[in-house]
Design a protein around this motif. Structure first.
Motif, PDB file in Angstrom:
ATOM      1  N   MET A   1      35.076  33.017  50.987  1.00  0.00           N
ATOM      2  CA  MET A   1      36.067  34.079  51.143  1.00  0.00           C
ATOM      3  C   MET A   1      37.452  33.538  50.770  1.00  0.00           C
ATOM      4  SD  MET A   1      34.116  36.541  52.371  1.00  0.00           S
ATOM      5  CE  MET A   1      35.076  37.726  53.295  1.00  0.00           C
ATOM      6  N   SER A   2      38.368  34.421  50.412  1.00  0.00           N
ATOM      7  CA  SER A   2      39.705  33.960  50.078  1.00  0.00           C
ATOM      8  C   SER A   2      40.413  33.497  51.343  1.00  0.00           C
ATOM      9  CB  SER A   2      40.510  35.099  49.426  1.00  0.00           C
ATOM     10  OG  SER A   2      40.698  36.161  50.325  1.00  0.00           O
ATOM     11  N   GLU A   3      41.252  32.456  51.226  1.00  0.00           N
ATOM     12  CA  GLU A   3      41.964  31.928  52.376  1.00  0.00           C
ATOM     13  C   GLU A   3      43.171  32.790  52.720  1.00  0.00           C
ATOM     14  OE1 GLU A   3      42.875  27.891  51.632  1.00  0.00           O
ATOM     15  OE2 GLU A   3      40.787  27.246  51.466  1.00  0.00           O
ATOM     16  N   ALA A   4      43.608  33.624  51.794  1.00  0.00           N
ATOM     17  CA  ALA A   4      44.762  34.468  52.034  1.00  0.00           C
ATOM     18  C   ALA A   4      44.407  35.597  53.010  1.00  0.00           C
ATOM     19  CB  ALA A   4      45.270  35.048  50.711  1.00  0.00           C
ATOM     20  N   LYS A   5      45.439  36.252  53.504  1.00  0.00           N
ATOM     21  CA  LYS A   5      45.228  37.312  54.492  1.00  0.00           C
ATOM     22  C   LYS A   5      45.052  38.658  53.818  1.00  0.00           C
ATOM     23  CE  LYS A   5      47.919  34.818  57.964  1.00  0.00           C
ATOM     24  NZ  LYS A   5      49.117  34.848  58.851  1.00  0.00           N
ATOM     25  N   TYR A   6      44.238  38.704  52.826  1.00  0.00           N
ATOM     26  CA  TYR A   6      43.916  39.946  52.141  1.00  0.00           C
ATOM     27  C   TYR A   6      42.539  39.799  51.511  1.00  0.00           C
ATOM     28  CZ  TYR A   6      45.539  37.138  48.175  1.00  0.00           C
ATOM     29  OH  TYR A   6      45.708  36.135  47.259  1.00  0.00           O
ATOM     30  N   ARG A   7      41.953  40.929  51.156  1.00  0.00           N
ATOM     31  CA  ARG A   7      40.630  40.927  50.538  1.00  0.00           C
ATOM     32  C   ARG A   7      40.815  40.873  49.027  1.00  0.00           C
ATOM     33  NH1 ARG A   7      35.323  41.749  51.489  1.00  0.00           N
ATOM     34  NH2 ARG A   7      34.129  43.185  50.156  1.00  0.00           N
ATOM     35  N   LEU A   8      40.334  39.800  48.419  1.00  0.00           N
ATOM     36  CA  LEU A   8      40.534  39.564  46.991  1.00  0.00           C
ATOM     37  C   LEU A   8      39.351  40.075  46.183  1.00  0.00           C
ATOM     38  CD1 LEU A   8      42.137  38.235  44.644  1.00  0.00           C
ATOM     39  CD2 LEU A   8      40.888  36.114  45.150  1.00  0.00           C
ATOM     40  N   GLY A   9      39.644  40.928  45.217  1.00  0.00           N
ATOM     41  CA  GLY A   9      38.622  41.427  44.313  1.00  0.00           C
ATOM     42  C   GLY A   9      38.724  40.763  42.952  1.00  0.00           C
ATOM     43  N   LEU A  10      37.590  40.454  42.368  1.00  0.00           N
ATOM     44  CA  LEU A  10      37.514  39.891  41.021  1.00  0.00           C
ATOM     45  C   LEU A  10      36.877  40.952  40.134  1.00  0.00           C
ATOM     46  CD1 LEU A  10      37.831  37.517  39.069  1.00  0.00           C
ATOM     47  CD2 LEU A  10      35.703  36.564  39.976  1.00  0.00           C
ATOM     48  N   VAL A  11      37.647  41.482  39.187  1.00  0.00           N
ATOM     49  CA  VAL A  11      37.233  42.602  38.348  1.00  0.00           C
ATOM     50  C   VAL A  11      36.981  42.086  36.937  1.00  0.00           C
ATOM     51  CG1 VAL A  11      37.878  44.870  37.439  1.00  0.00           C
ATOM     52  CG2 VAL A  11      38.614  44.185  39.746  1.00  0.00           C
ATOM     53  N   LEU A  12      35.771  42.337  36.417  1.00  0.00           N
ATOM     54  CA  LEU A  12      35.361  41.738  35.149  1.00  0.00           C
ATOM     55  C   LEU A  12      34.965  42.802  34.128  1.00  0.00           C
ATOM     56  CD1 LEU A  12      33.078  38.971  36.704  1.00  0.00           C
ATOM     57  CD2 LEU A  12      35.524  38.808  36.172  1.00  0.00           C
ATOM     58  N   GLU A  13      35.722  42.877  33.032  1.00  0.00           N
ATOM     59  CA  GLU A  13      35.392  43.780  31.929  1.00  0.00           C
ATOM     60  C   GLU A  13      34.153  43.274  31.200  1.00  0.00           C
ATOM     61  OE1 GLU A  13      37.316  45.547  27.750  1.00  0.00           O
ATOM     62  OE2 GLU A  13      38.398  44.019  28.875  1.00  0.00           O
ATOM     63  N   GLY A  14      33.490  44.154  30.453  1.00  0.00           N
ATOM     64  CA  GLY A  14      32.352  43.769  29.637  1.00  0.00           C
ATOM     65  C   GLY A  14      32.765  43.413  28.221  1.00  0.00           C
ATOM     66  N   GLY A  15      31.860  43.701  27.267  1.00  0.00           N
ATOM     67  CA  GLY A  15      32.180  43.392  25.874  1.00  0.00           C
ATOM     68  C   GLY A  15      31.072  42.686  25.124  1.00  0.00           C
ATOM     69  N   ALA A  16      29.833  42.754  25.647  1.00  0.00           N
ATOM     70  CA  ALA A  16      28.690  42.090  25.006  1.00  0.00           C
ATOM     71  C   ALA A  16      28.996  40.601  24.819  1.00  0.00           C
ATOM     72  CB  ALA A  16      28.327  42.788  23.703  1.00  0.00           C
ATOM     73  N   VAL A  17      28.739  40.027  23.646  1.00  0.00           N
ATOM     74  CA  VAL A  17      28.929  38.583  23.465  1.00  0.00           C
ATOM     75  C   VAL A  17      30.398  38.192  23.606  1.00  0.00           C
ATOM     76  CG1 VAL A  17      28.539  36.634  21.915  1.00  0.00           C
ATOM     77  CG2 VAL A  17      26.889  38.492  21.994  1.00  0.00           C
ATOM     78  N   ARG A  18      31.288  39.136  23.337  1.00  0.00           N
ATOM     79  CA  ARG A  18      32.714  38.857  23.535  1.00  0.00           C
ATOM     80  C   ARG A  18      32.996  38.420  24.974  1.00  0.00           C
ATOM     81  NH1 ARG A  18      34.486  43.652  22.420  1.00  0.00           N
ATOM     82  NH2 ARG A  18      35.159  44.239  24.511  1.00  0.00           N
ATOM     83  N   GLY A  19      32.126  38.849  25.889  1.00  0.00           N
ATOM     84  CA  GLY A  19      32.299  38.522  27.294  1.00  0.00           C
ATOM     85  C   GLY A  19      32.100  37.065  27.637  1.00  0.00           C
ATOM     86  N   ILE A  20      31.688  36.238  26.679  1.00  0.00           N
ATOM     87  CA  ILE A  20      31.575  34.805  26.961  1.00  0.00           C
ATOM     88  C   ILE A  20      32.962  34.235  27.283  1.00  0.00           C
ATOM     89  CG2 ILE A  20      31.864  33.908  24.607  1.00  0.00           C
ATOM     90  CD1 ILE A  20      29.212  32.776  27.213  1.00  0.00           C
ATOM     91  N   TYR A  21      33.996  34.951  26.881  1.00  0.00           N
ATOM     92  CA  TYR A  21      35.362  34.612  27.293  1.00  0.00           C
ATOM     93  C   TYR A  21      35.447  34.590  28.817  1.00  0.00           C
ATOM     94  CZ  TYR A  21      40.418  35.127  28.073  1.00  0.00           C
ATOM     95  OH  TYR A  21      41.713  34.961  28.508  1.00  0.00           O
ATOM     96  N   THR A  22      34.875  35.613  29.444  1.00  0.00           N
ATOM     97  CA  THR A  22      34.887  35.713  30.900  1.00  0.00           C
ATOM     98  C   THR A  22      34.180  34.523  31.536  1.00  0.00           C
ATOM     99  OG1 THR A  22      34.971  38.130  30.798  1.00  0.00           O
ATOM    100  CG2 THR A  22      34.168  37.152  32.851  1.00  0.00           C
TER     101      THR A  22
END
Length: 288
Positions: free
Chosen positions: A1-22
């Motif tokens: 969990m994040s150590e900060a006092k908030y709920r951290l979301g990780l949002v990930l775009e798609g893009g097929a093979v381009r997504g290897i960037y992610t």
């Protein structure tokens, strides 16, 4: 969990093979110990995001390098023989079970909530489904559904509903993350600044999905919806409510890229951009 006092979301775009960037970005986040409370991804974002939850740094680029030219992995041979551009058995059975095992135990033990974005073909709406497991024969089917590109994949049926790629109805599920309880979001995009999605030829979609008019409508609305989502995330980042990492340049990678050098360049760019952003990201994460 994040150590900060908030709920951290990780949002990930798609893009097929381009997504290897992610994948490159996520590997750097794991290196620095960044722990989100929630991961929500679309298409390739889900494919690489699950390795973040299971803690398997390097897995995505490893199997891309090894199997990118295997005709059962991805390509026209798979499309012609199975109706799936991305091989169902190879990618969602052989790969996670045997060829490069997915750490299901670590995934299930993780405190991170993992959401897969899918598009309901009958309603044309996005659904964001919590996956507490990704077992073959179980919710691995949702992962497959969320990355099943229109025209290149068969419709996936799960739980009595029909699904295809989540990117049709929700390419960047930032707003969905907020609705699911995230208070601040780290957003990883796969297109560089200034990119605008343009209207395409809708005829193939109208013909292929004539029984699903709401899905066709969602496809037609996608360019404007996508461009509006990018602006929304950019504005949130300016307010400090979100932090955005996206390609610093265009590598020219295609959605179905098979050239090893280009794939490696895209992955390396993700790592480099994440490392360059790390000092600012670290400060942002530490803000109350």
């Amino acid at each position: 969990m994040s150590e900060a006092k908030y709920r951290l979301g990780l949002v990930l775009e798609g893009g097929a093979v381009r997504g290897i960037y992610t994948a490159g970005v996520l590997d750097v986040l794991m290196k620095h110990g960044v722990q989100a409370d929630m991961v929500i991804g679309t298409s390739a974002g889900c494919i690489h995001g699950c390795c973040y939850v299971s803690g398997q740094a390097g897995r995505s680029i490893r199997y891309y390098r090894k199997y990118r030219k295997d005709r059962h992995f991805m390509g026209f041979y798979s499309l012609l023989t199975s109706g799936e551009m991305v091989g169902r058995k190879f990618c969602y059975e052989d790969l996670p079970l045997r060829l490069d095992p997915f750490d299901e135990a670590a995934f299930e033990a993780s405190p991170v909530d993992f959401y897969v974005t899918v598009t309901n073909v009958e309603t044309g709406l996005a659904e964001h489904i919590l996956c507490d497991e990704l077992r073959v024969g179980g919710k691995m089917e949702l992962l497959r559904a969320g990355a099943s590109m229109p025209l290149c994949s068969r419709i996936v049926e799960y739980g009595g509903r029909k699904y295809l790629d989540g990117g049709v109805a929700d390419s960047i599920p930032y707003r969905a993350a907020l609705g699911l309880g995230a208070q601040r979001c780290l957003v990883v995009l796969t297109q560089p600044a200034g990119y605008l999605k343009k209207d395409g030829n809708m005829l193939p979609f109208r013909l292929a999905y004539r029984q699903y008019p709401k899905f066709v409508q969602a496809m037609a609305a996608r360019p404007n919806a996508y461009n509006a989502q990018v602006v929304e995330v950019e504005q949130a980042a300016k307010r400090g409510e979100a932090f955005m990492i996206r390609p610093s340049r265009d590598t020219g990678i295609s959605r179905m890229e098979r050239d090893a050098a280009v794939i490696d360049e895209q992955y390396a760019l993700g790592r480099a951009d994440a490392e360059a952003a790390w000092p600012a990201l670290q400060r942002w994460l530490e803000q109350a």
